[in-house]
Design a protein around this motif. Sequence first.
Motif, PDB file in Angstrom:
ATOM      1  N   ILE A 103      43.743  43.388  46.938  1.00 53.25           N
ATOM      2  CA  ILE A 103      42.699  43.084  47.915  1.00 53.25           C
ATOM      3  C   ILE A 103      43.318  42.223  49.012  1.00 53.25           C
ATOM      4  CG2 ILE A 103      40.485  41.943  48.313  1.00 53.25           C
ATOM      5  CD1 ILE A 103      39.766  42.539  45.433  1.00 53.25           C
ATOM      6  N   PRO A 104      43.276  42.642  50.256  1.00 50.51           N
ATOM      7  CA  PRO A 104      43.874  41.832  51.331  1.00 50.51           C
ATOM      8  C   PRO A 104      43.076  40.544  51.561  1.00 50.51           C
ATOM      9  CG  PRO A 104      42.721  43.729  52.258  1.00 50.51           C
ATOM     10  CD  PRO A 104      42.709  43.904  50.769  1.00 50.51           C
ATOM     11  N   LEU A 105      43.723  39.435  51.309  1.00 53.62           N
ATOM     12  CA  LEU A 105      43.072  38.131  51.475  1.00 53.62           C
ATOM     13  C   LEU A 105      44.122  37.126  51.894  1.00 53.62           C
ATOM     14  CD1 LEU A 105      40.515  36.376  51.200  1.00 53.62           C
ATOM     15  CD2 LEU A 105      41.152  35.970  48.815  1.00 53.62           C
ATOM     16  N   GLU A 106      43.927  36.538  53.059  1.00 56.31           N
ATOM     17  CA  GLU A 106      44.840  35.529  53.560  1.00 56.31           C
ATOM     18  C   GLU A 106      44.367  34.136  53.170  1.00 56.31           C
ATOM     19  OE1 GLU A 106      45.047  36.087  57.724  1.00 56.31           O
ATOM     20  OE2 GLU A 106      46.030  38.050  57.614  1.00 56.31           O
ATOM     21  N   PHE A 107      45.313  33.189  53.258  1.00 58.52           N
ATOM     22  CA  PHE A 107      44.985  31.817  52.854  1.00 58.52           C
ATOM     23  C   PHE A 107      43.923  31.210  53.772  1.00 58.52           C
ATOM     24  CE2 PHE A 107      45.642  27.243  53.377  1.00 58.52           C
ATOM     25  CZ  PHE A 107      45.455  26.812  52.076  1.00 58.52           C
ATOM     26  N   SER A 127      34.432  41.498  43.750  1.00 58.35           N
ATOM     27  CA  SER A 127      34.998  42.651  44.456  1.00 58.35           C
ATOM     28  C   SER A 127      35.668  43.605  43.481  1.00 58.35           C
ATOM     29  CB  SER A 127      36.006  42.173  45.504  1.00 58.35           C
ATOM     30  OG  SER A 127      35.380  41.361  46.477  1.00 58.35           O
ATOM     31  N   VAL A 128      36.229  43.077  42.423  1.00 55.84           N
ATOM     32  CA  VAL A 128      36.873  43.917  41.414  1.00 55.84           C
ATOM     33  C   VAL A 128      35.844  44.450  40.434  1.00 55.84           C
ATOM     34  CG1 VAL A 128      38.621  43.979  39.600  1.00 55.84           C
ATOM     35  CG2 VAL A 128      39.016  42.628  41.664  1.00 55.84           C
ATOM     36  N   ASN A 159      31.500  41.364  49.673  1.00 57.51           N
ATOM     37  CA  ASN A 159      32.213  41.742  50.898  1.00 57.51           C
ATOM     38  C   ASN A 159      32.905  40.495  51.431  1.00 57.51           C
ATOM     39  OD1 ASN A 159      33.060  42.669  53.398  1.00 57.51           O
ATOM     40  ND2 ASN A 159      31.233  43.890  53.742  1.00 57.51           N
ATOM     41  N   ILE A 160      34.194  40.413  51.201  1.00 55.49           N
ATOM     42  CA  ILE A 160      34.930  39.191  51.524  1.00 55.49           C
ATOM     43  C   ILE A 160      34.896  38.904  53.018  1.00 55.49           C
ATOM     44  CG2 ILE A 160      37.208  38.104  51.422  1.00 55.49           C
ATOM     45  CD1 ILE A 160      37.726  39.574  48.853  1.00 55.49           C
ATOM     46  N   ASP A 161      34.880  39.963  53.830  1.00 52.62           N
ATOM     47  CA  ASP A 161      34.882  39.758  55.281  1.00 52.62           C
ATOM     48  C   ASP A 161      33.587  39.122  55.780  1.00 52.62           C
ATOM     49  OD1 ASP A 161      37.400  40.881  55.423  1.00 52.62           O
ATOM     50  OD2 ASP A 161      36.625  42.911  55.754  1.00 52.62           O
ATOM     51  N   ARG A 162      32.492  39.248  54.997  1.00 51.04           N
ATOM     52  CA  ARG A 162      31.203  38.698  55.433  1.00 51.04           C
ATOM     53  C   ARG A 162      30.738  37.536  54.566  1.00 51.04           C
ATOM     54  NH1 ARG A 162      28.950  44.362  56.261  1.00 51.04           N
ATOM     55  NH2 ARG A 162      27.925  44.038  54.252  1.00 51.04           N
ATOM     56  N   THR A 213      24.616  40.769  55.161  1.00 52.76           N
ATOM     57  CA  THR A 213      24.714  40.028  53.905  1.00 52.76           C
ATOM     58  C   THR A 213      26.168  39.948  53.456  1.00 52.76           C
ATOM     59  OG1 THR A 213      24.416  42.001  52.514  1.00 52.76           O
ATOM     60  CG2 THR A 213      22.434  40.859  53.251  1.00 52.76           C
ATOM     61  N   ALA A 214      26.412  39.118  52.461  1.00 54.31           N
ATOM     62  CA  ALA A 214      27.761  38.948  51.931  1.00 54.31           C
ATOM     63  C   ALA A 214      28.081  39.949  50.838  1.00 54.31           C
ATOM     64  CB  ALA A 214      27.934  37.522  51.400  1.00 54.31           C
ATOM     65  N   PHE A 215      27.245  40.969  50.697  1.00 54.09           N
ATOM     66  CA  PHE A 215      27.434  41.944  49.622  1.00 54.09           C
ATOM     67  C   PHE A 215      27.358  43.356  50.191  1.00 54.09           C
ATOM     68  CE2 PHE A 215      25.391  38.184  47.838  1.00 54.09           C
ATOM     69  CZ  PHE A 215      26.281  37.848  46.824  1.00 54.09           C
ATOM     70  N   GLU A 216      27.860  44.267  49.426  1.00 60.07           N
ATOM     71  CA  GLU A 216      27.759  45.691  49.709  1.00 60.07           C
ATOM     72  C   GLU A 216      27.012  46.343  48.550  1.00 60.07           C
ATOM     73  OE1 GLU A 216      30.634  49.614  50.247  1.00 60.07           O
ATOM     74  OE2 GLU A 216      31.493  47.610  50.071  1.00 60.07           O
ATOM     75  N   ILE A 217      25.868  46.957  48.863  1.00 61.65           N
ATOM     76  CA  ILE A 217      25.046  47.573  47.825  1.00 61.65           C
ATOM     77  C   ILE A 217      25.666  48.903  47.421  1.00 61.65           C
ATOM     78  CG2 ILE A 217      22.774  48.503  47.280  1.00 61.65           C
ATOM     79  CD1 ILE A 217      21.551  46.518  49.155  1.00 61.65           C
TER      80      ILE A 217
END
Length: 336
Positions: A103-107, A127-128, A159-162, A213-217
């Motif tokens: 999962i692409p995630l920067e510091f 997410s997993v 949804n990490i981007d949100r 929202t911070a989620f994806e249904i």
Amino acid sequence: MEPTLITVLLIAVVAIIVLSVFFSFFPVMLWISALASGVRVGIITLVAMRLRRVTPSRIVNPLIKATKAGLQLTMNQLESHFLAGGNVDRVVNALIAAQRANIPLEFERAAAIDLAGRDVLQAVQMSVNPRVIETPIVSAVAKDGIEVKVRARVTVRANIDRLVGGAGEETIIARVGEGIVSTNGSSNSHKDVLENPDLISRTVLSKGLDAGTAFEILSIDIADVDVGKNIGAFLQTEQAEADKRIAQAKAEERRAMAVAQEQEMKARVVEMRARVVESESQVPLAMAEALRSGKIGVMDYMNLKNIEADTQMRNTLGKPVENTNSNDHGDSKNGR
């Protein structure tokens, strides 16, 4: 006690105190652990952390963990996040979990999510492994007036981007409940909902409830559908009861007006009788005035009295005999 022994004891105590102060400011063991793990950090840097009121172990241990996991993090990044009030260890664990899950995630983003008050490690885990949110029982009424109670399970993925600025689980539950109410309310009959519960899922998913929202249904599954009360009949009954009370109030108002009018008529009758009595009281005065003025004579007055007496006798004779009197006469005759 010999002076030499006392001197040795004093030297030992002073040495222990000096070593304690030294190791409190110079974390030698932590420095050795960092060097053994391949993390190059100077002893002076650790002392400077002490002076900046930063616990060196809270920075060095997560840096060792990140280095072993292959993450390219620096001491300044972790220390700045710690000074900003973030949880360094949780951010590093989230970065490691995201790297393992591709999962692409920067510091910087992980630190921003952590400082925003969200659990970044839990977000990566969601997410997993998607999470299932169960909504409370949502009550809705179809067009035929029958109540339908629905409980749904919503499968969401973070949804990490949100995560920063996105709405939480409460918004998801509220939007799903709104979709259930609108779907049931637009159904012509509650039987349509019972026959096709997936109609609710399709309608709710088509509205894009996860926007902002911070989620994806991922899916919305109907867990339970029950039939409730006949709300339409209940409302009609309440309306009929209200109409009845209004009609009763209007009838009572009309009755009160009739009673008031009756009392008013009785008062007018009494008033008219008072006027008649007043008029009759003027007759003797008029008779006296006529006698004094000579308009009528004494014989005329006596004839008038005879006529009045004769009229009164005729009225008395013309009255019907009461039944009680007749019964008394009959009993007296039988007694004879």
